[in-house]
Design a protein around this motif. Structure first.
Motif, PDB file in Angstrom:
ATOM      1  N   ILE A 164       0.840  -1.197   0.000  1.00 49.87           N
ATOM      2  CA  ILE A 164       0.000   0.000   0.000  1.00 49.87           C
ATOM      3  C   ILE A 164       0.875   1.247   0.000  1.00 49.87           C
ATOM      4  CG2 ILE A 164      -1.729   1.279   1.344  1.00 49.87           C
ATOM      5  CD1 ILE A 164      -2.540  -1.492   2.552  1.00 49.87           C
ATOM      6  N   LYS A 165       0.517   2.218  -0.818  1.00 50.11           N
ATOM      7  CA  LYS A 165       1.233   3.491  -0.860  1.00 50.11           C
ATOM      8  C   LYS A 165       0.555   4.459   0.109  1.00 50.11           C
ATOM      9  CE  LYS A 165       1.990   7.516  -3.820  1.00 50.11           C
ATOM     10  NZ  LYS A 165       1.666   8.139  -5.119  1.00 50.11           N
ATOM     11  N   VAL A 166       1.230   4.789   1.194  1.00 52.63           N
ATOM     12  CA  VAL A 166       0.709   5.728   2.178  1.00 52.63           C
ATOM     13  C   VAL A 166       1.109   7.141   1.767  1.00 52.63           C
ATOM     14  CG1 VAL A 166       0.747   6.443   4.595  1.00 52.63           C
ATOM     15  CG2 VAL A 166       0.822   4.004   4.009  1.00 52.63           C
ATOM     16  N   THR A 167       0.118   8.011   1.590  1.00 50.21           N
ATOM     17  CA  THR A 167       0.394   9.374   1.125  1.00 50.21           C
ATOM     18  C   THR A 167       0.281  10.427   2.210  1.00 50.21           C
ATOM     19  OG1 THR A 167      -1.916   9.620   0.418  1.00 50.21           O
ATOM     20  CG2 THR A 167      -0.334   8.835  -1.225  1.00 50.21           C
ATOM     21  N   GLU A 168      -0.502  10.163   3.259  1.00 47.78           N
ATOM     22  CA  GLU A 168      -0.649  11.122   4.359  1.00 47.78           C
ATOM     23  C   GLU A 168      -0.818  10.380   5.677  1.00 47.78           C
ATOM     24  OE1 GLU A 168      -3.485  14.270   3.890  1.00 47.78           O
ATOM     25  OE2 GLU A 168      -3.267  14.265   1.712  1.00 47.78           O
ATOM     26  N   MET A 169      -0.120  10.870   6.709  1.00 44.56           N
ATOM     27  CA  MET A 169      -0.227  10.287   8.045  1.00 44.56           C
ATOM     28  C   MET A 169      -0.468  11.425   9.034  1.00 44.56           C
ATOM     29  SD  MET A 169       2.852   7.449   7.979  1.00 44.56           S
ATOM     30  CE  MET A 169       4.084   8.669   7.488  1.00 44.56           C
ATOM     31  N   GLU A 170      -1.659  11.484   9.608  1.00 46.90           N
ATOM     32  CA  GLU A 170      -1.987  12.526  10.573  1.00 46.90           C
ATOM     33  C   GLU A 170      -1.744  12.009  11.993  1.00 46.90           C
ATOM     34  OE1 GLU A 170      -5.872  14.035   9.981  1.00 46.90           O
ATOM     35  OE2 GLU A 170      -5.611  14.390   7.831  1.00 46.90           O
ATOM     36  N   ASP A 171      -1.071  12.828  12.796  1.00 44.92           N
ATOM     37  CA  ASP A 171      -0.688  12.417  14.145  1.00 44.92           C
ATOM     38  C   ASP A 171      -1.876  12.107  15.043  1.00 44.92           C
ATOM     39  OD1 ASP A 171       1.949  12.742  13.435  1.00 44.92           O
ATOM     40  OD2 ASP A 171       2.073  14.802  14.179  1.00 44.92           O
ATOM     41  N   ASP A 172      -2.986  12.825  14.857  1.00 46.54           N
ATOM     42  CA  ASP A 172      -4.141  12.668  15.753  1.00 46.54           C
ATOM     43  C   ASP A 172      -5.212  11.756  15.171  1.00 46.54           C
ATOM     44  OD1 ASP A 172      -4.803  14.347  13.711  1.00 46.54           O
ATOM     45  OD2 ASP A 172      -5.886  15.804  14.952  1.00 46.54           O
ATOM     46  N   SER A 173      -4.853  10.924  14.200  1.00 48.89           N
ATOM     47  CA  SER A 173      -5.838  10.044  13.568  1.00 48.89           C
ATOM     48  C   SER A 173      -5.298   8.628  13.509  1.00 48.89           C
ATOM     49  CB  SER A 173      -6.159  10.529  12.151  1.00 48.89           C
ATOM     50  OG  SER A 173      -7.001   9.606  11.485  1.00 48.89           O
ATOM     51  N   CYS A 174      -6.214   7.651  13.590  1.00 51.25           N
ATOM     52  CA  CYS A 174      -5.813   6.250  13.465  1.00 51.25           C
ATOM     53  C   CYS A 174      -6.049   5.745  12.041  1.00 51.25           C
ATOM     54  CB  CYS A 174      -6.570   5.384  14.476  1.00 51.25           C
ATOM     55  SG  CYS A 174      -8.363   5.454  14.310  1.00 51.25           S
ATOM     56  N   TRP A 175      -6.279   6.667  11.111  1.00 49.44           N
ATOM     57  CA  TRP A 175      -6.465   6.338   9.702  1.00 49.44           C
ATOM     58  C   TRP A 175      -5.414   7.057   8.865  1.00 49.44           C
ATOM     59  CZ3 TRP A 175     -10.403   3.086   7.893  1.00 49.44           C
ATOM     60  CH2 TRP A 175     -11.346   2.694   8.859  1.00 49.44           C
ATOM     61  N   PHE A 176      -4.882   6.356   7.869  1.00 49.98           N
ATOM     62  CA  PHE A 176      -3.932   6.939   6.927  1.00 49.98           C
ATOM     63  C   PHE A 176      -4.618   7.120   5.576  1.00 49.98           C
ATOM     64  CE2 PHE A 176      -0.059   4.754   9.093  1.00 49.98           C
ATOM     65  CZ  PHE A 176      -0.101   5.700  10.108  1.00 49.98           C
ATOM     66  N   THR A 177      -4.197   8.139   4.841  1.00 51.32           N
ATOM     67  CA  THR A 177      -4.622   8.274   3.443  1.00 51.32           C
ATOM     68  C   THR A 177      -3.656   7.467   2.590  1.00 51.32           C
ATOM     69  OG1 THR A 177      -5.444  10.514   3.868  1.00 51.32           O
ATOM     70  CG2 THR A 177      -5.117   9.875   1.565  1.00 51.32           C
ATOM     71  N   ALA A 178      -4.193   6.641   1.707  1.00 47.81           N
ATOM     72  CA  ALA A 178      -3.332   5.737   0.946  1.00 47.81           C
ATOM     73  C   ALA A 178      -3.881   5.511  -0.457  1.00 47.81           C
ATOM     74  CB  ALA A 178      -3.202   4.406   1.674  1.00 47.81           C
ATOM     75  N   GLU A 179      -3.045   4.878  -1.294  1.00 48.77           N
ATOM     76  CA  GLU A 179      -3.435   4.491  -2.651  1.00 48.77           C
ATOM     77  C   GLU A 179      -3.164   3.015  -2.854  1.00 48.77           C
ATOM     78  OE1 GLU A 179      -1.811   6.727  -5.837  1.00 48.77           O
ATOM     79  OE2 GLU A 179      -2.552   8.656  -5.113  1.00 48.77           O
ATOM     80  N   ILE A 180      -4.110   2.351  -3.498  1.00 42.40           N
ATOM     81  CA  ILE A 180      -3.960   0.951  -3.848  1.00 42.40           C
ATOM     82  C   ILE A 180      -4.461   0.773  -5.277  1.00 42.40           C
ATOM     83  CG2 ILE A 180      -4.535  -1.434  -3.268  1.00 42.40           C
ATOM     84  CD1 ILE A 180      -5.223  -0.449  -0.438  1.00 42.40           C
ATOM     85  N   GLN A 181      -3.559   0.413  -6.188  1.00 37.56           N
ATOM     86  CA  GLN A 181      -3.910   0.205  -7.592  1.00 37.56           C
ATOM     87  C   GLN A 181      -4.647   1.406  -8.176  1.00 37.56           C
ATOM     88  OE1 GLN A 181      -6.029  -3.541  -7.669  1.00 37.56           O
ATOM     89  NE2 GLN A 181      -4.148  -4.732  -7.529  1.00 37.56           N
ATOM     90  N   GLY A 182      -4.131   2.598  -7.882  1.00 38.34           N
ATOM     91  CA  GLY A 182      -4.697   3.815  -8.448  1.00 38.34           C
ATOM     92  C   GLY A 182      -5.885   4.377  -7.708  1.00 38.34           C
ATOM     93  N   LYS A 183      -6.423   3.663  -6.703  1.00 39.41           N
ATOM     94  CA  LYS A 183      -7.556   4.146  -5.929  1.00 39.41           C
ATOM     95  C   LYS A 183      -7.054   4.776  -4.626  1.00 39.41           C
ATOM     96  CE  LYS A 183     -10.736   0.638  -7.705  1.00 39.41           C
ATOM     97  NZ  LYS A 183     -11.658  -0.482  -7.345  1.00 39.41           N
ATOM     98  N   ARG A 184      -7.619   5.925  -4.262  1.00 38.15           N
ATOM     99  CA  ARG A 184      -7.175   6.636  -3.070  1.00 38.15           C
ATOM    100  C   ARG A 184      -8.293   6.677  -2.029  1.00 38.15           C
ATOM    101  NH1 ARG A 184      -3.868  12.254  -2.982  1.00 38.15           N
ATOM    102  NH2 ARG A 184      -2.439  10.818  -4.007  1.00 38.15           N
ATOM    103  N   GLY A 185      -7.922   6.512  -0.760  1.00 40.28           N
ATOM    104  CA  GLY A 185      -8.894   6.567   0.317  1.00 40.28           C
ATOM    105  C   GLY A 185      -8.230   6.309   1.654  1.00 40.28           C
ATOM    106  N   TYR A 186      -9.046   6.057   2.677  1.00 38.95           N
ATOM    107  CA  TYR A 186      -8.526   5.846   4.022  1.00 38.95           C
ATOM    108  C   TYR A 186      -8.325   4.364   4.314  1.00 38.95           C
ATOM    109  CZ  TYR A 186      -9.683  10.723   4.992  1.00 38.95           C
ATOM    110  OH  TYR A 186      -9.738  12.090   4.974  1.00 38.95           O
ATOM    111  N   VAL A 187      -7.247   4.078   5.062  1.00 36.43           N
ATOM    112  CA  VAL A 187      -6.990   2.716   5.529  1.00 36.43           C
ATOM    113  C   VAL A 187      -6.686   2.789   7.029  1.00 36.43           C
ATOM    114  CG1 VAL A 187      -6.084   1.973   3.292  1.00 36.43           C
ATOM    115  CG2 VAL A 187      -4.506   2.846   5.028  1.00 36.43           C
ATOM    116  N   PRO A 188      -7.080   1.775   7.798  1.00 35.24           N
ATOM    117  CA  PRO A 188      -6.831   1.796   9.244  1.00 35.24           C
ATOM    118  C   PRO A 188      -5.354   1.535   9.557  1.00 35.24           C
ATOM    119  CG  PRO A 188      -7.897  -0.246   8.616  1.00 35.24           C
ATOM    120  CD  PRO A 188      -7.871   0.601   7.376  1.00 35.24           C
ATOM    121  N   GLU A 189      -4.793   2.377  10.419  1.00 35.23           N
ATOM    122  CA  GLU A 189      -3.374   2.294  10.757  1.00 35.23           C
ATOM    123  C   GLU A 189      -2.993   0.941  11.332  1.00 35.23           C
ATOM    124  OE1 GLU A 189      -0.174   4.461  13.789  1.00 35.23           O
ATOM    125  OE2 GLU A 189      -2.212   5.246  13.560  1.00 35.23           O
TER     126      GLU A 189
END
Length: 210
Positions: A25-50
């Motif tokens: 998984i390509k992680v594009t954003e990691m927020e310190d106060d969140s347990c979710w990361f923004t990521a990309e998988i096969q061209g699709k972007r969205g949230y994944v659980p840390e």
């Protein structure tokens, strides 16, 4: 930054992404106060659980480092010493900064459909791209050529997102015209590759000015 999925996950919201155990998984954003990361998988972007993924540690990944800081770290290092950083100008993308002794060169990593490239070689992950350029020169012949501009006489809609898109009348900075399969250029602040058979003398698609 890349991560490996520790468990399978099924999205329950439209802004989440499903994945299977073992997926890269390509992680594009990691927020310190969140347990979710923004990521990309096969061209699709969205949230994944840390807690479902594990970041892959790499000594060459510098994270959110500016272009200037990368130059300060690498200048006067041995030729070939490099780092991968998050792109300043294109959030969510990556750049490779390479030392050539008295200078540091920067290369945008182009990504589309889960494929990564700098020139015409495509890789399924950032890791494989880095592994390839450990043993192959990243410079190509771009730095021994004089800069050239091209004037687009028609629109070009590329088949892949890693290719350069431009409109009629755009000026294109030709960065590398040495390849037989692809050339590399810059237009509207975006760097990409494109097939040379679409260009040629003044009477064809582009009008080059040295």
């Amino acid at each position: 930054m890349e991560a490996v999925a520790l468990f399978s996950f099924t999205a329950s919201e439209t802004d989440e992404i499903s994945f299977q155990k073992g997926d890269i998984i390509k992680v594009t954003e990691m927020e310190d106060d969140s347990c979710w990361f923004t990521a990309e998988i096969q061209g699709k972007r969205g949230y994944v659980p840390e807690n479902y993924i594990s970041l892959l540690p790499h000594t060459w990944f510098a994270g959110r480092v500016s272009r200037l800081e990368a130059e300060q770290r690498l200048r006067w290092k041995d030729t070939g010493v490099f780092l991968v950083r998050e792109s300043e100008s294109a959030p969510g993308e990556f750049s490779v900064s390479v030392s050539y002794g008295d200078r540091v060169e920067h290369f945008r990593v182009l990504e589309g459909g889960g494929q990564y490239c700098i020139w015409d070689e495509l890789f399924c992950s950032l890791n494989r791209l880095v592994d390839f350029y450990r043993t192959h020169s990243i410079l190509s012949s771009v730095f021994v050529q004089k800069p050239r501009l091209a004037h687009a006489l028609c629109d070009y809609t590329p088949p892949q997102t890693a290719h350069l898109h431009f409109l009629r009348g755009d000026l294109i900075d030709l960065l590398d015209c040495s390849g037989s399969l692809t050339w590399r250029g810059r237009c509207r602040g975006r760097v990409g590759i494109f097939p040379p058979e679409y260009w040629g003398p003044i009477s064809r698609t582009l009008m080059c000015r040295c």
